[in-house]
Design a protein around this motif. Structure first.
Motif, PDB file in Angstrom:
ATOM      1  N   GLU A 358       0.839  -1.203   0.000  1.00  0.00           N
ATOM      2  CA  GLU A 358       0.000   0.000   0.000  1.00  0.00           C
ATOM      3  C   GLU A 358       0.874   1.253   0.000  1.00  0.00           C
ATOM      4  O   GLU A 358       0.643   2.195  -0.774  1.00  0.00           O
ATOM      5  CB  GLU A 358      -0.913   0.009   1.223  1.00  0.00           C
ATOM      6  N   ASN A 359       1.910   1.256   0.848  1.00  0.00           N
ATOM      7  CA  ASN A 359       2.832   2.397   0.861  1.00  0.00           C
ATOM      8  C   ASN A 359       3.490   2.580  -0.498  1.00  0.00           C
ATOM      9  O   ASN A 359       3.613   3.698  -1.000  1.00  0.00           O
ATOM     10  CB  ASN A 359       3.925   2.200   1.908  1.00  0.00           C
ATOM     11  N   ALA A 360       3.921   1.443  -1.092  1.00  0.00           N
ATOM     12  CA  ALA A 360       4.639   1.515  -2.367  1.00  0.00           C
ATOM     13  C   ALA A 360       3.745   2.110  -3.449  1.00  0.00           C
ATOM     14  O   ALA A 360       4.223   2.832  -4.337  1.00  0.00           O
ATOM     15  CB  ALA A 360       5.124   0.125  -2.773  1.00  0.00           C
ATOM     16  N   VAL A 361       2.442   1.860  -3.364  1.00  0.00           N
ATOM     17  CA  VAL A 361       1.520   2.434  -4.343  1.00  0.00           C
ATOM     18  C   VAL A 361       1.207   3.888  -3.974  1.00  0.00           C
ATOM     19  O   VAL A 361       1.252   4.787  -4.805  1.00  0.00           O
ATOM     20  CB  VAL A 361       0.213   1.603  -4.411  1.00  0.00           C
ATOM     21  N   LYS A 362       0.914   4.091  -2.675  1.00  0.00           N
ATOM     22  CA  LYS A 362       0.468   5.405  -2.202  1.00  0.00           C
ATOM     23  C   LYS A 362       1.536   6.480  -2.390  1.00  0.00           C
ATOM     24  O   LYS A 362       1.243   7.608  -2.775  1.00  0.00           O
ATOM     25  CB  LYS A 362       0.146   5.277  -0.704  1.00  0.00           C
ATOM     26  N   TYR A 363       2.778   6.118  -2.078  1.00  0.00           N
ATOM     27  CA  TYR A 363       3.843   7.124  -2.176  1.00  0.00           C
ATOM     28  C   TYR A 363       4.597   6.979  -3.489  1.00  0.00           C
ATOM     29  O   TYR A 363       5.808   7.063  -3.549  1.00  0.00           O
ATOM     30  CB  TYR A 363       4.779   7.028  -0.968  1.00  0.00           C
ATOM     31  N   LEU A 420       0.972   4.581  11.183  1.00  0.00           N
ATOM     32  CA  LEU A 420       1.086   3.376  12.017  1.00  0.00           C
ATOM     33  C   LEU A 420       1.431   2.127  11.214  1.00  0.00           C
ATOM     34  O   LEU A 420       1.876   1.130  11.763  1.00  0.00           O
ATOM     35  CB  LEU A 420      -0.234   3.125  12.764  1.00  0.00           C
ATOM     36  N   GLY A 421       1.211   2.215   9.863  1.00  0.00           N
ATOM     37  CA  GLY A 421       1.371   1.019   9.031  1.00  0.00           C
ATOM     38  C   GLY A 421       2.716   0.340   9.207  1.00  0.00           C
ATOM     39  O   GLY A 421       2.801  -0.866   9.484  1.00  0.00           O
ATOM     40  N   LEU A 422       3.808   1.128   9.092  1.00  0.00           N
ATOM     41  CA  LEU A 422       5.138   0.503   9.145  1.00  0.00           C
ATOM     42  C   LEU A 422       5.488   0.015  10.548  1.00  0.00           C
ATOM     43  O   LEU A 422       6.246  -0.944  10.692  1.00  0.00           O
ATOM     44  CB  LEU A 422       6.199   1.478   8.641  1.00  0.00           C
TER      45      LEU A 422
HETATM   46 MG   LIG Z   1       1.241   3.047   5.213  1.00  0.00          MG
END
Ligand SMILES: [Mg+2]
Ligand SMILES: Nc1ncnc2c1ncn2[C@@H]1O[C@H](COP(=O)(O)OP(=O)(O)OP(=O)(O)O)[C@@H](O)[C@H]1O
Length: 462
Positions: A358-363, A420-422
Motif C-alpha cells: 500500500e505504501n509503495a503504491v500510495k507514495y 502506524l502502518g510501518l
Molecule cells: Mg502506510
C-alpha cells in the motif's frame, strides 16, 4: 538490614573460635604425649639398669645399695628408693612422692610407670621389681621432676595464645570493616531502587569496581534505563495517539457545528459536509483499528504460529490493492516463488504485505511501478517490495518504523495515512523472528526487504 552483618560476624567468630581452640590444644597435647613417651623409656631403662645391678648383690642391704648407686650414674633423679622383698625401705634419697602403692604392685612382679604434667613440671615415676633367681627380692622406685621441658612447653603455649588473640582481634576487625563496606554498597543499591520505585526513572546508580555488586549495580542501571525508555515511549505514544484522534474529532465537530448553526444550508452543501464527516469518521476508525493491531502485537500473546504460504498471502494483498493502483496509475509487477512458507499467523503476514505494498503504491508517482519479489533458500524466505516513488530521505529511514511517524506530514495525512502502518509491519516481522531493512531504489524510490526463517519440513508437516 543488620541481620546479614550479624550472621556474617557470628559465622566468622564461630569459625575463628574453633580454629583457635584447636590451635591452642592440639599441638600442646601431642607434644606433652611425646614427652611422656620419652620419660617412660628413659626412666624405665634407668630403673632396669639399677634393678639388674642390684640383683647381682648377694644380699640386698643398705651398704650394698649405696655401693651400687655410687658406681651408677643416677644424677637428675629427684628420688631413689630401694625396698626389700617385704617393701621396707633399705635406701631412700628422700622426697615427697608417695610410691607405696606402686612399690606394692612392683613387689608382685609388675613394672609401674606414671607421668603427669602439673604445677609447671613433668613428674614421672617408675617402680621396678628386682628379681634374683626367678623371684622378686626387692623394688627400685625412681622419680624425676622435669621443669625445663615443662617450661618450654608452657612458653610455647603462651606464645600461641598471644598470637591467637592477635589473630582473633585482627580478623574480627577486618570482617567488621569488610561487611561494613559491603553493606554500605548494598545500602546504596537499595536506596537507588527506592528512588526508582518512587518514579524517578532518570536516576542512575554510580557503579564502582568490577565485582558482583558492581555487576548488580550495572544490571540495575540497565533495567532502569529500559524502564525509563518504556515510560518515555508510553507517554509519547499516549500523547501521539490522543493527538491523532483529536484532529479528526475536531474536524467532525467543526463540520457538525457549521451544519447546526447555519439555518439555510442547501442540500448539496449539507451532503458535502456529511461526506466530510463520514471520511473523518472513517479515518478515526482506521486509526483505532491499527492501534488495536499494535496493542495486540505488544501483548506478546501470540496465537500459535502456523505454516503460512506467503505466495498466497501476496496474491490476496495484490487483489485488494488493485483499485488503488488503478486509481494512482501505478503498475504492480510480481515474481512469486513457490515454497515460501514461514511460521507466522495469517493476519500478521497479510498486514506486512498489505502495508508495504500500500505504501509503495500510495507514495508513488503517476505511471510509476511497484515490484514484489518473493524468493527463498534453504533457511530463509525473502520478500522485497521495490517502488519507483518519491523515496524516503536517508535521515528519515531510521524513524519510519516508529509509531505515528510520517515523512511529509501534510501529504501523508492527506492520503489518509495514520503513520502506524510501518510500525505494525515492524512489530509483526520481529514477532515472527524476521528482520526488516529499508533502502533506496535506483534510480528513484524505496526498497523494503523483509526476511524470515523458512518453515522446516517438520513444522509444515510435509
Ligand atoms: Mg502506510
Ligand atoms: N514506499 C514508500 N515511499 C516513500 N515514503 C514512504 C514509503 N513507505 C512509507 N513511507 C513514508 O513513511 C511514513 C510511514 O509509513 P506508514 O506506513 O507507517 O504510515 P502511513 O502510510 O502514513 O499511514 P498508514 O500506513 O498507517 O495508513 C509515511 O508517512 C511515508 O512518509
Amino acid at each position: 538490614m543488620h541481620s546479614i552483618r550479624f550472621h556474617f560476624f557470628a559465622f566468622i567468630a564461630a569459625l575463628l573460635l574453633i580454629l583457635l581452640v584447636l590451635l591452642n590444644t592440639y599441638p600442646l597435647i601431642s607434644s606433652r604425649d611425646l614427652v611422656f613417651e620419652e620419660k617412660r623409656s628413659s626412666l624405665s631403662s634407668q630403673a632396669s639398669v639399677v634393678a639388674s645391678s642390684l640383683s647381682g648383690l648377694e644380699t640386698l642391704n643398705r651398704p650394698g645399695v649405696e655401693e651400687v648407686l655410687r658406681v651408677l650414674d643416677v644424677s637428675g633423679l629427684s628420688r631413689i628408693l630401694v625396698a626389700d622383698g617385704q617393701g621396707r625401705a633399705l635406701y631412700d634419697s628422700g622426697g615427697r612422692e608417695d610410691g607405696s602403692g606402686d612399690i606394692a604392685a612392683a613387689l608382685s612382679g609388675k613394672v609401674v610407670f606414671r607421668s603427669r604434667f602439673a604445677d609447671s613440671a613433668f613428674a614421672s615415676s617408675c617402680a621396678m621389681p628386682i628379681s634374683s633367681q626367678g623371684s622378686t627380692v626387692g623394688v627400685v622406685y625412681l622419680c624425676e621432676t622435669d621443669t625445663e621441658r615443662a617450661g618450654l612447653i608452657l612458653d610455647v603455649q603462651n606464645r600461641i595464645m598471644i598470637v591467637s588473640l592477635l589473630i582473633a582481634v585482627l580478623s574480627l576487625a577486618l570482617v567488621l570493616l569488610f561487611s561494613e563496606v559491603l553493606l554500605r554498597r548494598v545500602g546504596e543499591l537499595v536506596r537507588s531502587m527506592r528512588i526508582v520505585a518512587a518514579g524517578d526513572y532518570a536516576h542512575r546508580l554510580a557503579v564502582r569496581g568490577q565485582d558482583e555488586i558492581a555487576e548488580l549495580g550495572g544490571e540495575f542501571n540497565l533495567l532502569t534505563e529500559r524502564l525509563d525508555e518504556n515510560e518515555r515511549q508510553r507517554r509519547r505514544f499516549v500523547s501521539d495517539a490522543s493527538h491523532e484522534l483529536k484532529t479528526p474529532l475536531a474536524s467532525i465537530r467543526l463540520l457538525a457545528d457549521s451544519v447546526v448553526q447555519n439555518d439555510n444550508v442547501d442540500a448539496a452543501t449539507m451532503r458535502e459536509f456529511m461526506a466530510d464527516i463520514g471520511s473523518e469518521a472513517e479515518r478515526l476508525q482506521r486509526t483505532t483499528e491499527k492501534l488495536l493491531d499494535l496493542s495486540r502485537l505488544d501483548d506478546d500473546i501470540q496465537v500459535a504460529p502456523e505454516p503460512v504460504d506467503l505466495r498466497q498471502t501476496a496474491i490476496d494483498a495484490l487483489v485488494m490493492l488493485r483499485p488503488l493502483a488503478g486509481e494512482k496509475r501505478v503498475a504492480i509487477h510480481s515474481r512469486l516463488d513457490d515454497g515460501c512458507v514461514i511460521m507466522a499467523n495469517n493476519d500478521d503476514a497479510f498486514h506486512i504485505l498489505f502495508n508495504l505494498l500500500e505504501n509503495a503504491v500510495k507514495y508513488n508517482v503517476p505511471d510509476g511501478s511497484v515490484t514484489l519479489t518473493l524468493e527463498h533458500d534453504e533457511e530463509s524466505v525473502t520478500l522485497t517490495v521495490a517502488d519507483t516513488g518519491i523515496g524516503i530521505p536517508e535521515e528519515d529511514r531510521l524513524n519510519i518504523f516508529s509509531r505515528f511517524y510520517r515523512v511529509d506530514k501534510a501529504r501523508s495525512r492527506e492520503a489518509g495515512g495514520s503513520g502506524l502502518g510501518l510500525s505494525i509491519v515492524h512489530d509483526a516481522v520481529l514477532a515472527h523472528g524476521g528482520s526488516i531493512t529499508v533502502g533506496a531504489n535506483k534510480p528513484q524510490g524505496s526498497v523494503f526487504i523483509v526476511s524470515f526463517p523458512r518453515a522446516t519440513s517438520e513444522e509444515t508437516g510435509i
